[in-house]
Scaffold this active site. Structure first.
Site: not given
Ligand code: SME
Length: 305
Positions: A11-14
């Site tokens: 999912g969101c890589f942050w």
């Protein structure tokens, strides 16, 4: 120093980058785009969801300090392997979950972790298992995003980060200690101090009963029979049991009238259950899958060194 690399799409890589950067033995975590069909994609292009790229984090680690098996366990604590092309609120093929390997020798270890996750969940998972075809680091502003923007969007729960730190503190404290009782004592103390649960402790398998072991909290019942209460049931059924409301659990043993919800995790030595980790809360519905997975990881530290 030994170095190895594995690629995690979660999912969101942050959030995924921030999580893996905090793991002992991880040397570097770089957000980027992997296994798509275009070269050098920009965030904007990937965002259109037409490039086939997945937001992915390249994790470089020292295998002498953290094994691939452990990284995979951690990966499955922060991803939902049952949601196709979605993690948390983020939807699209760019948010599919996957493990992409650059070294063919890693494949059997990854397959094993996939099998374990499927048997834990009891259904097939949709997380991809593929060789890495390509990886392009993301634009500079995505690197260390949550360090630069502490209030920035993160689909991973705060609880995940609290448990990560707790788990690492426990590992550090235990070092290579071999005495199981001493380890149970410190594990109870560290969990209790950090999480402020109402009661945290161990019951040890002694013959055909569970007998009270090291704990933090009020005085508790000394012995629990096989299959009795939540603890004896977790032992008998050889599985973690989460109880959102103890009144609803048939046969629950009330050591304290203030206990409202509970989790019990088996402690293994090889294939044998040698104890259970029992945690009570004075609030309803305190424990969920995040607690279950992390407490299972913590319980594994009792008998290995
Ligand atoms: N609630 C447990 C008994 C132990 S106390 O919670 C400390 C059970 O039903 O197994």
């Amino acid at each position: 120093m030994n170095k190895k690399v594995i690629y995690f799409a979660g999912g969101c890589f942050w959030g995924v980058e921030h999580f893996f950067k905090g793991v002992d033995g991880v040397l570097e975590a770089v957000p980027g785009y992997a296994n798509g069909n275009t070269e050098n994609p920009s965030y904007k292009e990937v965002y259109t969801d037409t490039t086939g790229h997945a937001e992915t984090v390249k994790v470089t680690y020292n295998p002498d300090r953290v094994g691939l098996g452990m990284l995979l366990k951690l990966f499955f604590t922060v991803t939902d392997p049952l949601t196709l092309n979605r993690q948390g609120h983020d939807e699209g093929t760019r948010y599919r979950s996957g493990v992409f390997y650059a070294d063919d020798e890693d494949r059997p270890v990854i397959e094993q972790a996939f099998r374990e996750t499927e048997s834990r969940l009891g259904v097939p998972i949709v997380t991809e298992l593929e060789p890495l075809r390509c990886f392009y680091p993301a634009e500079e502003y995505h690197r260390d995003y949550l360090d630069k923007n502490p209030d920035g969007y993160c689909h991973l729960s705060l609880k995940t980060f609290i448990y990560l730190r707790l788990y690492q503190d426990i590992r550090l404290f235990l070092g290579d200690e071999a005495d199981v009782t001493a380890k149970m004592a410190d594990i109870s103390a560290l969990i209790s101090k950090k999480m402020k649960f109402f009661w945290t402790g161990f019951y040890r398998v002694v013959g055909s009963e569970l007998v009270l072991g090291p704990f933090q909290g009020d005085a508790a019942c000394l012995r629990i029979g096989y299959g009795k209460g939540v603890c004896g049931t977790a032992w008998k059924q050889a599985r973690t049991i989460v109880v959102p409301d103890v009144e609803e659990f048939p046969g629950h043993i009330a050591c304290s009238s203030l206990s409202r919800s509970e989790i019990v995790v088996p402690v293994y030595s090889g294939a044998d259950i040698v104890a259970v980790l029992d945690i009570d809360s004075d609030e309803y519905s305190t424990f969920d899958q995040t607690d279950a997975v992390w407490l299972e990881l913590i319980a594994q530290l009792v008998c290995v060194h």
